[in-house]
Design a protein around this motif. Structure first.
Motif, PDB file in Angstrom:
ATOM      1  N   TYR A   1      51.194  39.878  23.766  1.00 55.92           N
ATOM      2  CA  TYR A   1      52.128  38.752  23.783  1.00 55.92           C
ATOM      3  C   TYR A   1      52.825  38.656  25.140  1.00 55.92           C
ATOM      4  O   TYR A   1      52.973  37.554  25.702  1.00 55.92           O
ATOM      5  CB  TYR A   1      53.155  38.923  22.670  1.00 55.92           C
ATOM      6  CG  TYR A   1      54.212  37.838  22.650  1.00 55.92           C
ATOM      7  CD1 TYR A   1      53.983  36.636  21.992  1.00 55.92           C
ATOM      8  CD2 TYR A   1      55.437  38.019  23.314  1.00 55.92           C
ATOM      9  CE1 TYR A   1      54.946  35.638  21.978  1.00 55.92           C
ATOM     10  CE2 TYR A   1      56.389  37.026  23.305  1.00 55.92           C
ATOM     11  CZ  TYR A   1      56.150  35.842  22.640  1.00 55.92           C
ATOM     12  OH  TYR A   1      57.094  34.846  22.638  1.00 55.92           O
TER      13      TYR A   1
ATOM     14  N   THR B   1      51.497  35.204  15.937  1.00 55.08           N
ATOM     15  CA  THR B   1      52.348  35.681  17.037  1.00 55.08           C
ATOM     16  C   THR B   1      52.217  34.815  18.282  1.00 55.08           C
ATOM     17  O   THR B   1      53.216  34.510  18.938  1.00 55.08           O
ATOM     18  CB  THR B   1      51.982  37.134  17.387  1.00 55.08           C
ATOM     19  OG1 THR B   1      52.068  37.950  16.205  1.00 55.08           O
ATOM     20  CG2 THR B   1      52.912  37.695  18.446  1.00 55.08           C
TER      21      THR B   1
ATOM     22  N   VAL C   1      49.490  43.942  19.749  1.00 57.34           N
ATOM     23  CA  VAL C   1      50.007  42.575  19.677  1.00 57.34           C
ATOM     24  C   VAL C   1      51.176  42.377  20.631  1.00 57.34           C
ATOM     25  O   VAL C   1      51.242  41.370  21.351  1.00 57.34           O
ATOM     26  CB  VAL C   1      50.421  42.240  18.226  1.00 57.34           C
ATOM     27  CG1 VAL C   1      51.256  40.973  18.187  1.00 57.34           C
ATOM     28  CG2 VAL C   1      49.192  42.049  17.361  1.00 57.34           C
ATOM     29  N   THR C   2      52.093  43.320  20.673  1.00 53.44           N
ATOM     30  CA  THR C   2      53.274  43.170  21.536  1.00 53.44           C
ATOM     31  C   THR C   2      52.909  43.125  23.016  1.00 53.44           C
ATOM     32  O   THR C   2      53.340  42.196  23.726  1.00 53.44           O
ATOM     33  CB  THR C   2      54.277  44.296  21.258  1.00 53.44           C
ATOM     34  OG1 THR C   2      54.685  44.242  19.880  1.00 53.44           O
ATOM     35  CG2 THR C   2      55.506  44.155  22.150  1.00 53.44           C
TER      36      THR C   2
ATOM     37  N   GLU D   1      41.665  35.574  10.860  1.00 49.88           N
ATOM     38  CA  GLU D   1      42.679  36.401  11.537  1.00 49.88           C
ATOM     39  C   GLU D   1      44.053  35.748  11.428  1.00 49.88           C
ATOM     40  O   GLU D   1      44.205  34.539  11.623  1.00 49.88           O
ATOM     41  CB  GLU D   1      42.293  36.588  13.000  1.00 49.88           C
ATOM     42  CG  GLU D   1      42.956  37.795  13.649  1.00 49.88           C
ATOM     43  CD  GLU D   1      44.383  37.525  14.067  1.00 49.88           C
ATOM     44  OE1 GLU D   1      45.199  38.462  14.034  1.00 49.88           O
ATOM     45  OE2 GLU D   1      44.691  36.369  14.432  1.00 49.88           O
TER      46      GLU D   1
ATOM     47  N   THR E   1      44.678  46.060  15.399  1.00 49.39           N
ATOM     48  CA  THR E   1      45.210  44.922  16.142  1.00 49.39           C
ATOM     49  C   THR E   1      46.712  45.016  16.337  1.00 49.39           C
ATOM     50  O   THR E   1      47.245  44.666  17.397  1.00 49.39           O
ATOM     51  CB  THR E   1      44.857  43.614  15.412  1.00 49.39           C
ATOM     52  OG1 THR E   1      43.448  43.556  15.202  1.00 49.39           O
ATOM     53  CG2 THR E   1      45.301  42.410  16.211  1.00 49.39           C
ATOM     54  N   ILE E   2      47.402  45.505  15.326  1.00 50.48           N
ATOM     55  CA  ILE E   2      48.864  45.523  15.378  1.00 50.48           C
ATOM     56  C   ILE E   2      49.386  46.389  16.519  1.00 50.48           C
ATOM     57  O   ILE E   2      50.513  46.194  16.996  1.00 50.48           O
ATOM     58  CB  ILE E   2      49.422  46.005  14.021  1.00 50.48           C
ATOM     59  CG1 ILE E   2      50.916  45.708  13.925  1.00 50.48           C
ATOM     60  CG2 ILE E   2      49.131  47.480  13.809  1.00 50.48           C
ATOM     61  CD1 ILE E   2      51.497  45.976  12.551  1.00 50.48           C
TER      62      ILE E   2
ATOM     63  N   LEU F   1      47.452  37.791  12.208  1.00 47.20           N
ATOM     64  CA  LEU F   1      48.562  38.363  12.968  1.00 47.20           C
ATOM     65  C   LEU F   1      48.687  37.774  14.362  1.00 47.20           C
ATOM     66  O   LEU F   1      49.760  37.308  14.775  1.00 47.20           O
ATOM     67  CB  LEU F   1      48.400  39.886  13.048  1.00 47.20           C
ATOM     68  CG  LEU F   1      49.524  40.642  13.754  1.00 47.20           C
ATOM     69  CD1 LEU F   1      50.858  40.380  13.062  1.00 47.20           C
ATOM     70  CD2 LEU F   1      49.221  42.135  13.790  1.00 47.20           C
ATOM     71  N   MET F   2      47.588  37.768  15.124  1.00 45.99           N
ATOM     72  CA  MET F   2      47.656  37.226  16.479  1.00 45.99           C
ATOM     73  C   MET F   2      47.874  35.714  16.462  1.00 45.99           C
ATOM     74  O   MET F   2      48.588  35.168  17.315  1.00 45.99           O
ATOM     75  CB  MET F   2      46.386  37.585  17.256  1.00 45.99           C
ATOM     76  CG  MET F   2      46.325  39.040  17.691  1.00 45.99           C
ATOM     77  SD  MET F   2      45.011  39.396  18.877  1.00 45.99           S
ATOM     78  CE  MET F   2      43.581  39.318  17.810  1.00 45.99           C
TER      79      MET F   2
END
Length: 284
Positions: free
Chosen positions: A134, A223, A130-131, A217, A126-127, A219-220
Protein backbone atom coordinates in the motif's frame (compact mmCIF):
# COMPACT_ATOMS: atom_id res chain seq x y z
CA UNK A 1 -0.03 -68.49 -3.94
CA UNK A 2 -3.78 -68.18 -4.54
CA UNK A 3 -4.34 -67.29 -0.87
CA UNK A 4 -1.72 -64.53 -1.03
CA UNK A 5 -3.21 -63.17 -4.23
CA UNK A 6 -6.66 -63.16 -2.63
CA UNK A 7 -5.34 -61.27 0.38
CA UNK A 8 -3.54 -58.84 -1.90
CA UNK A 9 -6.69 -58.15 -3.89
CA UNK A 10 -8.67 -57.67 -0.68
CA UNK A 11 -6.08 -55.17 0.55
CA UNK A 12 -6.23 -53.26 -2.70
CA UNK A 13 -10.03 -53.15 -2.60
CA UNK A 14 -9.98 -51.86 0.97
CA UNK A 15 -7.48 -49.19 0.00
CA UNK A 16 -9.61 -48.12 -2.97
CA UNK A 17 -12.71 -48.00 -0.76
CA UNK A 18 -10.91 -45.82 1.79
CA UNK A 19 -9.70 -43.48 -0.97
CA UNK A 20 -13.20 -43.25 -2.45
CA UNK A 21 -14.68 -42.54 0.97
CA UNK A 22 -12.10 -39.82 1.58
CA UNK A 23 -12.88 -38.30 -1.81
CA UNK A 24 -16.62 -38.29 -1.04
CA UNK A 25 -16.00 -36.58 2.30
CA UNK A 26 -13.80 -33.97 0.63
CA UNK A 27 -16.42 -33.30 -2.05
CA UNK A 28 -19.14 -32.99 0.59
CA UNK A 29 -17.10 -30.57 2.70
CA UNK A 30 -16.40 -28.47 -0.40
CA UNK A 31 -19.87 -28.61 -1.93
CA UNK A 32 -22.04 -28.08 1.16
CA UNK A 33 -21.14 -24.39 1.64
CA UNK A 34 -21.84 -23.74 -2.04
CA UNK A 35 -25.15 -25.59 -1.79
CA UNK A 36 -26.12 -23.62 1.31
CA UNK A 37 -25.19 -20.36 -0.45
CA UNK A 38 -27.37 -21.29 -3.42
CA UNK A 39 -30.32 -22.26 -1.20
CA UNK A 40 -30.07 -19.09 0.89
CA UNK A 41 -30.02 -16.90 -2.21
CA UNK A 42 -33.59 -18.03 -3.02
CA UNK A 43 -35.01 -17.44 0.48
CA UNK A 44 -36.91 -14.42 1.64
CA UNK A 45 -35.40 -12.18 4.31
CA UNK A 46 -37.91 -13.48 6.84
CA UNK A 47 -37.12 -17.12 6.11
CA UNK A 48 -33.38 -16.47 6.37
CA UNK A 49 -33.96 -15.32 9.95
CA UNK A 50 -35.88 -18.38 11.12
CA UNK A 51 -34.46 -20.90 13.60
CA UNK A 52 -33.83 -23.69 12.96
CA UNK A 53 -32.87 -22.79 9.39
CA UNK A 54 -34.82 -24.39 6.57
CA UNK A 55 -32.95 -26.66 4.19
CA UNK A 56 -35.35 -25.99 1.28
CA UNK A 57 -36.93 -22.56 0.64
CA UNK A 58 -40.65 -22.62 1.46
CA UNK A 59 -41.34 -19.72 -0.89
CA UNK A 60 -38.49 -19.46 -3.44
CA UNK A 61 -37.96 -15.97 -4.79
CA UNK A 62 -35.73 -14.17 -7.25
CA UNK A 63 -35.98 -10.89 -5.36
CA UNK A 64 -32.48 -11.29 -3.96
CA UNK A 65 -31.03 -11.65 -7.46
CA UNK A 66 -32.98 -8.65 -8.72
CA UNK A 67 -31.76 -6.60 -5.80
CA UNK A 68 -28.13 -7.73 -6.12
CA UNK A 69 -27.83 -7.43 -9.89
CA UNK A 70 -29.90 -4.27 -9.99
CA UNK A 71 -27.99 -2.49 -7.24
CA UNK A 72 -26.12 0.63 -8.24
CA UNK A 73 -22.61 -0.13 -9.41
CA UNK A 74 -22.78 -3.97 -9.53
CA UNK A 75 -22.36 -4.07 -13.30
CA UNK A 76 -19.34 -1.81 -12.88
CA UNK A 77 -17.92 -4.19 -10.26
CA UNK A 78 -18.27 -7.06 -12.72
CA UNK A 79 -16.51 -5.05 -15.42
CA UNK A 80 -13.68 -4.07 -13.07
CA UNK A 81 -13.17 -7.68 -11.98
CA UNK A 82 -13.15 -8.82 -15.61
CA UNK A 83 -10.59 -6.19 -16.64
CA UNK A 84 -8.28 -6.93 -13.72
CA UNK A 85 -8.59 -10.73 -13.87
CA UNK A 86 -8.20 -11.02 -17.66
CA UNK A 87 -5.27 -8.59 -17.77
CA UNK A 88 -3.41 -10.25 -14.89
CA UNK A 89 -4.03 -13.72 -16.34
CA UNK A 90 -2.76 -12.70 -19.79
CA UNK A 91 0.42 -11.16 -18.35
CA UNK A 92 1.03 -14.14 -16.06
CA UNK A 93 0.68 -16.63 -18.94
CA UNK A 94 2.91 -14.60 -21.25
CA UNK A 95 5.71 -14.13 -18.73
CA UNK A 96 5.25 -17.60 -17.27
CA UNK A 97 5.65 -19.31 -20.65
CA UNK A 98 8.99 -17.65 -21.39
CA UNK A 99 10.29 -18.08 -17.83
CA UNK A 100 9.17 -21.71 -17.68
CA UNK A 101 10.84 -22.40 -21.02
CA UNK A 102 14.08 -20.84 -19.81
CA UNK A 103 14.08 -22.91 -16.62
CA UNK A 104 13.24 -26.10 -18.52
CA UNK A 105 15.60 -25.78 -21.48
CA UNK A 106 18.24 -23.11 -21.09
CA UNK A 107 21.61 -24.15 -19.58
CA UNK A 108 21.91 -22.36 -16.24
CA UNK A 109 23.04 -22.94 -12.71
CA UNK A 110 20.93 -22.79 -9.58
CA UNK A 111 17.65 -24.07 -11.00
CA UNK A 112 16.86 -25.88 -7.77
CA UNK A 113 17.09 -22.78 -5.54
CA UNK A 114 15.12 -20.78 -8.12
CA UNK A 115 12.27 -23.32 -8.17
CA UNK A 116 12.30 -23.48 -4.37
CA UNK A 117 12.11 -19.69 -4.17
CA UNK A 118 9.19 -19.65 -6.63
CA UNK A 119 7.36 -22.25 -4.58
CA UNK A 120 7.88 -20.24 -1.39
CA UNK A 121 6.62 -17.05 -3.04
CA UNK A 122 3.51 -18.79 -4.37
CA UNK A 123 2.44 -19.78 -0.83
CA UNK A 124 3.45 -16.51 0.85
CA UNK A 125 0.53 -15.00 2.82
CA UNK A 126 -0.94 -11.92 1.19
CA UNK A 127 -1.74 -10.21 4.47
CA UNK A 128 1.96 -10.02 5.33
CA UNK A 129 2.74 -7.65 2.44
CA UNK A 130 -0.45 -5.60 2.11
CA UNK A 131 0.83 -2.71 4.23
CA UNK A 132 4.20 -2.23 2.47
CA UNK A 133 2.52 -2.68 -0.91
CA UNK A 134 0.00 0.00 0.00
CA UNK A 135 2.81 2.42 0.86
CA UNK A 136 4.62 1.63 -2.40
CA UNK A 137 1.47 2.08 -4.49
CA UNK A 138 0.71 5.35 -2.75
CA UNK A 139 4.16 6.65 -3.65
CA UNK A 140 3.75 5.49 -7.26
CA UNK A 141 0.20 6.89 -7.50
CA UNK A 142 -1.26 3.47 -8.32
CA UNK A 143 -4.06 3.49 -5.76
CA UNK A 144 -7.59 3.50 -7.18
CA UNK A 145 -6.52 2.19 -10.57
CA UNK A 146 -6.57 -1.07 -12.49
CA UNK A 147 -2.79 -1.33 -12.49
CA UNK A 148 -2.78 -1.05 -8.71
CA UNK A 149 -4.31 -4.54 -8.67
CA UNK A 150 -2.96 -6.01 -11.90
CA UNK A 151 0.70 -5.58 -10.90
CA UNK A 152 0.52 -7.25 -7.45
CA UNK A 153 -1.78 -9.98 -8.77
CA UNK A 154 0.74 -10.73 -11.49
CA UNK A 155 3.61 -10.81 -8.99
CA UNK A 156 1.78 -13.18 -6.65
CA UNK A 157 0.50 -15.66 -9.23
CA UNK A 158 3.41 -15.70 -11.67
CA UNK A 159 5.53 -18.13 -9.57
CA UNK A 160 2.79 -20.79 -9.61
CA UNK A 161 2.36 -20.40 -13.36
CA UNK A 162 6.12 -20.73 -13.91
CA UNK A 163 6.19 -23.87 -11.78
CA UNK A 164 3.33 -25.52 -13.69
CA UNK A 165 4.62 -24.51 -17.13
CA UNK A 166 8.22 -25.48 -16.45
CA UNK A 167 7.23 -28.96 -15.28
CA UNK A 168 4.98 -29.39 -18.30
CA UNK A 169 7.66 -28.24 -20.74
CA UNK A 170 10.07 -30.82 -19.32
CA UNK A 171 7.78 -33.52 -20.69
CA UNK A 172 7.88 -32.23 -24.27
CA UNK A 173 10.37 -34.21 -26.42
CA UNK A 174 13.49 -32.20 -27.14
CA UNK A 175 13.57 -33.71 -30.64
CA UNK A 176 10.73 -31.40 -31.66
CA UNK A 177 12.89 -28.37 -30.92
CA UNK A 178 15.87 -29.90 -32.70
CA UNK A 179 13.75 -30.46 -35.81
CA UNK A 180 12.53 -26.86 -35.68
CA UNK A 181 16.12 -25.63 -35.33
CA UNK A 182 17.18 -27.69 -38.34
CA UNK A 183 14.36 -26.04 -40.31
CA UNK A 184 15.80 -22.64 -39.42
CA UNK A 185 13.49 -21.57 -36.59
CA UNK A 186 14.95 -19.43 -33.84
CA UNK A 187 14.25 -19.85 -30.12
CA UNK A 188 11.24 -17.51 -30.11
CA UNK A 189 9.73 -19.06 -33.24
CA UNK A 190 10.32 -22.54 -31.82
CA UNK A 191 8.65 -21.59 -28.56
CA UNK A 192 5.57 -20.09 -30.21
CA UNK A 193 5.14 -22.56 -33.08
CA UNK A 194 6.30 -25.85 -31.57
CA UNK A 195 6.27 -25.63 -27.79
CA UNK A 196 3.16 -23.50 -27.30
CA UNK A 197 0.70 -26.00 -28.87
CA UNK A 198 2.17 -28.79 -26.73
CA UNK A 199 1.91 -26.72 -23.55
CA UNK A 200 -1.78 -25.80 -23.91
CA UNK A 201 -3.01 -27.99 -20.99
CA UNK A 202 -0.52 -26.36 -18.63
CA UNK A 203 -1.46 -22.91 -19.94
CA UNK A 204 -5.15 -23.64 -19.35
CA UNK A 205 -4.35 -24.88 -15.84
CA UNK A 206 -2.30 -21.82 -14.91
CA UNK A 207 -4.85 -19.55 -16.57
CA UNK A 208 -7.86 -20.99 -14.75
CA UNK A 209 -6.11 -20.86 -11.38
CA UNK A 210 -4.86 -17.31 -11.94
CA UNK A 211 -8.23 -16.04 -13.18
CA UNK A 212 -10.08 -17.67 -10.28
CA UNK A 213 -7.67 -16.28 -7.68
CA UNK A 214 -7.73 -12.75 -9.07
CA UNK A 215 -11.51 -12.76 -9.61
CA UNK A 216 -12.18 -13.74 -5.99
CA UNK A 217 -9.35 -11.81 -4.24
CA UNK A 218 -10.68 -9.48 -1.55
CA UNK A 219 -7.98 -8.10 0.75
CA UNK A 220 -5.84 -6.20 -1.75
CA UNK A 221 -8.90 -5.08 -3.72
CA UNK A 222 -10.38 -3.63 -0.53
CA UNK A 223 -7.12 -1.99 0.55
CA UNK A 224 -5.89 -0.49 -2.72
CA UNK A 225 -9.17 0.72 -4.25
CA UNK A 226 -11.41 2.94 -2.15
CA UNK A 227 -13.18 4.64 -5.05
CA UNK A 228 -16.38 3.04 -6.29
CA UNK A 229 -15.27 3.30 -9.92
CA UNK A 230 -12.49 0.70 -9.41
CA UNK A 231 -14.04 -1.68 -6.89
CA UNK A 232 -14.25 -5.35 -7.82
CA UNK A 233 -17.05 -7.86 -7.24
CA UNK A 234 -15.90 -9.26 -3.84
CA UNK A 235 -15.65 -5.76 -2.39
CA UNK A 236 -18.95 -4.74 -3.96
CA UNK A 237 -20.73 -7.73 -2.43
CA UNK A 238 -19.28 -6.89 0.99
CA UNK A 239 -20.77 -3.40 0.66
CA UNK A 240 -24.29 -4.83 0.51
CA UNK A 241 -24.21 -4.91 4.32
CA UNK A 242 -25.25 -1.83 6.26
CA UNK A 243 -24.88 -0.69 9.85
CA UNK A 244 -28.22 -2.15 10.89
CA UNK A 245 -28.79 -4.99 8.46
CA UNK A 246 -26.93 -7.88 6.85
CA UNK A 247 -28.98 -8.98 3.81
CA UNK A 248 -27.76 -12.56 3.57
CA UNK A 249 -30.04 -13.37 0.66
CA UNK A 250 -28.76 -10.46 -1.42
CA UNK A 251 -25.13 -11.16 -0.49
CA UNK A 252 -25.43 -14.82 -1.44
CA UNK A 253 -27.27 -13.96 -4.65
CA UNK A 254 -24.43 -11.64 -5.67
CA UNK A 255 -21.90 -14.31 -4.73
CA UNK A 256 -23.73 -16.88 -6.85
CA UNK A 257 -23.77 -14.48 -9.80
CA UNK A 258 -20.03 -13.89 -9.36
CA UNK A 259 -19.42 -17.65 -9.22
CA UNK A 260 -20.99 -18.31 -12.62
CA UNK A 261 -17.96 -17.18 -14.74
CA UNK A 262 -15.61 -19.35 -12.68
CA UNK A 263 -17.91 -22.37 -12.89
CA UNK A 264 -18.24 -22.00 -16.67
CA UNK A 265 -14.47 -21.62 -17.02
CA UNK A 266 -13.79 -24.78 -15.05
CA UNK A 267 -16.46 -26.77 -16.89
CA UNK A 268 -15.21 -25.75 -20.32
CA UNK A 269 -11.52 -26.39 -19.59
CA UNK A 270 -11.79 -29.17 -17.00
CA UNK A 271 -10.01 -31.79 -19.11
CA UNK A 272 -7.16 -29.46 -19.98
CA UNK A 273 -6.85 -28.43 -16.32
CA UNK A 274 -6.67 -32.04 -15.14
CA UNK A 275 -4.09 -32.83 -17.81
CA UNK A 276 -1.99 -29.81 -16.83
CA UNK A 277 -2.11 -30.73 -13.14
CA UNK A 278 -1.06 -34.29 -13.92
CA UNK A 279 1.92 -33.06 -15.95
CA UNK A 280 2.94 -30.74 -13.15
CA UNK A 281 2.70 -33.54 -10.58
CA UNK A 282 4.62 -36.17 -12.55
CA UNK A 283 7.47 -34.17 -14.00
CA UNK A 284 10.26 -33.10 -11.66
Amino acid sequence: MSVRRGRGRTGVRRYVNVVNLGALVLVAVTALPLLWMAVTSFKTARENGTLPPTLVPHHPTLANYRQALGSAGFDGYLLNSAVVAVSATAIVLGLGLFAGYALARMPMRGRGPVMTALLMISVFPTIAVVTPLYLVERQLDLLNSYWGLIIPYTAFHLPFAIWILRNSLLGIPYELEEAATVDGAGPTRTLLSVILPQARPALFTAGVFTFTATWTEFLMALTFNSEDAYRTVPVGIALFSSQYEIPYGTIFAGAMAATVPIALLVLVFRRAVLSGLTDGAVKG
